[in-house]
Design a protein around this motif. Structure first.
Motif, mmCIF file in Angstrom:
data_model
loop_
_atom_site.group_PDB
_atom_site.id
_atom_site.type_symbol
_atom_site.label_atom_id
_atom_site.label_comp_id
_atom_site.label_asym_id
_atom_site.label_seq_id
_atom_site.Cartn_x
_atom_site.Cartn_y
_atom_site.Cartn_z
ATOM 1 N N CYS A 16 0.856 -1.187 0.000
ATOM 2 C CA CYS A 16 0.000 0.000 0.000
ATOM 3 C C CYS A 16 0.887 1.229 0.000
ATOM 4 N N ARG A 18 0.361 3.896 1.734
ATOM 5 C CA ARG A 18 0.446 4.340 3.127
ATOM 6 C C ARG A 18 -0.568 3.528 3.920
ATOM 7 N N LYS A 19 -0.299 3.317 5.182
ATOM 8 C CA LYS A 19 -1.213 2.508 5.993
ATOM 9 C C LYS A 19 -2.396 3.370 6.454
ATOM 10 N N CYS A 20 -3.618 2.917 6.202
ATOM 11 C CA CYS A 20 -4.800 3.639 6.683
ATOM 12 C C CYS A 20 -4.925 3.414 8.195
ATOM 13 N N TYR A 22 -7.178 2.564 10.239
ATOM 14 C CA TYR A 22 -8.029 1.506 10.803
ATOM 15 C C TYR A 22 -7.610 0.108 10.341
ATOM 16 N N CYS A 23 -6.569 0.043 9.501
ATOM 17 C CA CYS A 23 -6.329 -1.202 8.748
ATOM 18 C C CYS A 23 -5.421 -2.184 9.467
ATOM 19 N N PHE A 25 -4.970 -5.256 7.768
ATOM 20 C CA PHE A 25 -4.714 -6.250 6.712
ATOM 21 C C PHE A 25 -3.207 -6.442 6.555
ATOM 22 N N SER A 27 -0.574 -5.748 4.764
ATOM 23 C CA SER A 27 -0.139 -4.833 3.707
ATOM 24 C C SER A 27 0.701 -3.725 4.330
ATOM 25 N N GLY A 66 -5.734 -7.148 -1.733
ATOM 26 C CA GLY A 66 -4.563 -6.704 -1.004
ATOM 27 C C GLY A 66 -4.888 -6.161 0.366
ATOM 28 N N GLY A 67 -4.069 -5.165 0.767
ATOM 29 C CA GLY A 67 -3.151 -4.376 -0.028
ATOM 30 C C GLY A 67 -3.850 -3.601 -1.149
ATOM 31 N N THR A 68 -3.027 -3.093 -2.003
ATOM 32 C CA THR A 68 -3.518 -2.298 -3.133
ATOM 33 C C THR A 68 -2.882 -2.786 -4.431
ATOM 34 N N ARG A 138 -6.675 7.945 4.277
ATOM 35 C CA ARG A 138 -6.737 7.523 2.867
ATOM 36 C C ARG A 138 -5.887 8.478 2.037
HETATM 37 S S1 SF4 Z 1 -5.149 -2.516 2.547
HETATM 38 FE FE1 SF4 Z 1 -6.662 -0.914 2.096
HETATM 39 S S2 SF4 Z 1 -7.297 -0.200 4.096
HETATM 40 FE FE2 SF4 Z 1 -5.351 -1.292 4.403
HETATM 41 S S3 SF4 Z 1 -3.738 0.256 4.261
HETATM 42 FE FE3 SF4 Z 1 -4.034 -0.575 2.236
HETATM 43 S S4 SF4 Z 1 -5.498 0.806 1.228
HETATM 44 FE FE4 SF4 Z 1 -5.624 1.180 3.446
#
Ligand code: SF4
Length: 380
Positions: A16, A18-20, A22-23, A25, A27, A66-68, A138
């Motif tokens: 990703c 940048r890390k959001c 709340y995330c 996952f 990534s 993902g991820g992105t 985001r």
């Molecule tokens: S996986 Fe989605 S929610 Fe998590 S950091 Fe990446 S873009 Fe943000």
């Protein structure tokens, strides 16, 4: 909705920008050299898996999640798709989905994805309010969601999902309503609406007092039902707890998970379901990058018992709005579901959380409000 022969392949892209906040996952942002090495490892895994899975196919869905996946050069996605086609029988008409961040969509990337065979996009919009987007960490703005969507249409994508989040810090029904209006004004084929869940270890969880208050449980439920009603009025049929689609546009890949079709998951931390065995790859990136045998990265191999598989039939299938068919259970397991789950079914029919109609069991409106609790009741 899907045929018995449906086979899917999931590809995990753990990067990703940048890390959001709340995330949780699997990534993270990584340097280009690591991304390149990751794709080399992924191609290795595709080739090795195909040698082991000579009978797997035809494949009707491929999902880059993902991820992105939209972050990496489009040529890397094209490379994976050619490797998949060389090594597996990918159907000509396969649904091929790629998740992307709206801030990462430009004409060149979109046409390269199309040329590679991607025919469905999933855009993580989450909100159409720039203040909320900044709060969530985001990387994109609401204007970029609209621009990205317009560019995707221009590039020929006629099957697009938009993800929205509700129960955001400081959010109320009015701000959610604005997001829903902005989203449906674009008229995507598919919408996913997820409530923000506070996960341990995330920036949000660790800095909670710095954020506006999160809506309470009742407010969260009110927002959920507001979204359901709003989307249904706009022609989106709810087909799963969090998923809505225009007629014929449900995500076939995700439906196959809820119907317990077999799938291969490739990449860091990805899981597969094959021959009643769930296999989960390592979550350690350096371990994944240097693997030489599939056994090096297969960290969790669980052979499901008949009881596990029967429980999953309900646990996963009840997520679908249409629920599960008792006859399909009988066909799949040669057993009477009432003899096994009779007490659980009676209990939840009585408390009004499960309904039955024409041999199908489904979550009622009340059941949808406490779905986690009901679904867990089917686990051994
Ligand atoms: S996986 Fe989605 S929610 Fe998590 S950091 Fe990446 S873009 Fe943000």
């Amino acid at each position: 909705m899907t045929s018995k022969e449906q086979r899917g392949i999931y590809i995990h892209i753990p990067f990703c920008a940048r890390k959001c906040v709340y995330c949780d996952f699997l990534s993270a942002p990584r340097p280009d050299t690591v991304v390149r090495a990751y794709f080399d490892a992924l191609i290795r895994e595709i080739r090795m898996t195909s040698r082991e899975e000579t009978e797997y196919g035809p494949v009707s869905t491929v999902f880059f999640g993902g991820g992105t996946p939209g972050l990496v050069p489009a040529a890397f996605i094209a490379r994976v798709l050619s490797a998949l086609r060389e090594n597996f029988d990918i159907r000509q008409d396969a649904e091929i989905t790629l998740e992307t961040n709206p801030g990462l969509m430009d004409e060149q990337k979109l046409s390269a994805w199309r040329a590679a065979g991607v025919n469905r996009l999933s855009m993580g919009a989450q909100s159409f309010d720039d203040r909320e987007l900044r709060l969530l960490g985001r990387i994109h703005t609401a204007a970029q969601v609209r621009e990205g969507f317009a560019l995707a249409r221009k590039a020929g994508f006629d099957n697009i999902n938009i993800d929205l989040m509700e129960a955001l810090p400081g959010q109320d029904i009015r701000s959610l309503q604005k997001n829903l209006e902005a989203l449906t004004a674009l008229s995507p084929e598919h919408v996913s609406v997820y409530s923000l869940i506070l996960e341990d270890g995330t920036y949000l969880a660790e800095h909670l007092p710095e954020f506006p208050p999160l809506p309470g449980e009742d407010a969260e439920r009110a927002m959920y039902w507001h979204s359901v009603r709003f989307l249904e009025k706009r022609g989106y049929r709810q087909y799963e707890i969090s998923n809505f689609a225009k007629p014929g546009r449900a995500c076939l890949h995700n439906v196959s998970y809820w119907e317990r079709r077999e799938y291969l998951g490739l990449g860091l931390g990805a899981s597969s379901l094959r021959r009643e065995t769930r296999i989960t790859n390592t979550q350690d990136l350096s371990e994944y990058l240097r693997f030489t045998e599939l056994t090096d990265i297969r960290k969790d191999v669980t052979h499901l018992t008949r009881q596990d598989a029967q429980a999953e039939f309900f646990y996963l299938g009840l997520r679908k709005k249409e629920g599960v068919s008792l006859d399909e259970f009988r066909d799949a397991f040669g057993a009477d579901p009432l003899a096994i789950y009779g007490p659980v079914l009676v209990k939840h029919r009585k408390d009004g959380t499960l309904g039955e109609d024409g041999g199908r069991i489904f979550l009622t409106r009340r059941g949808l409000d406490v779905s986690n609790y009901i679904l867990c009741d089917f686990l051994p």
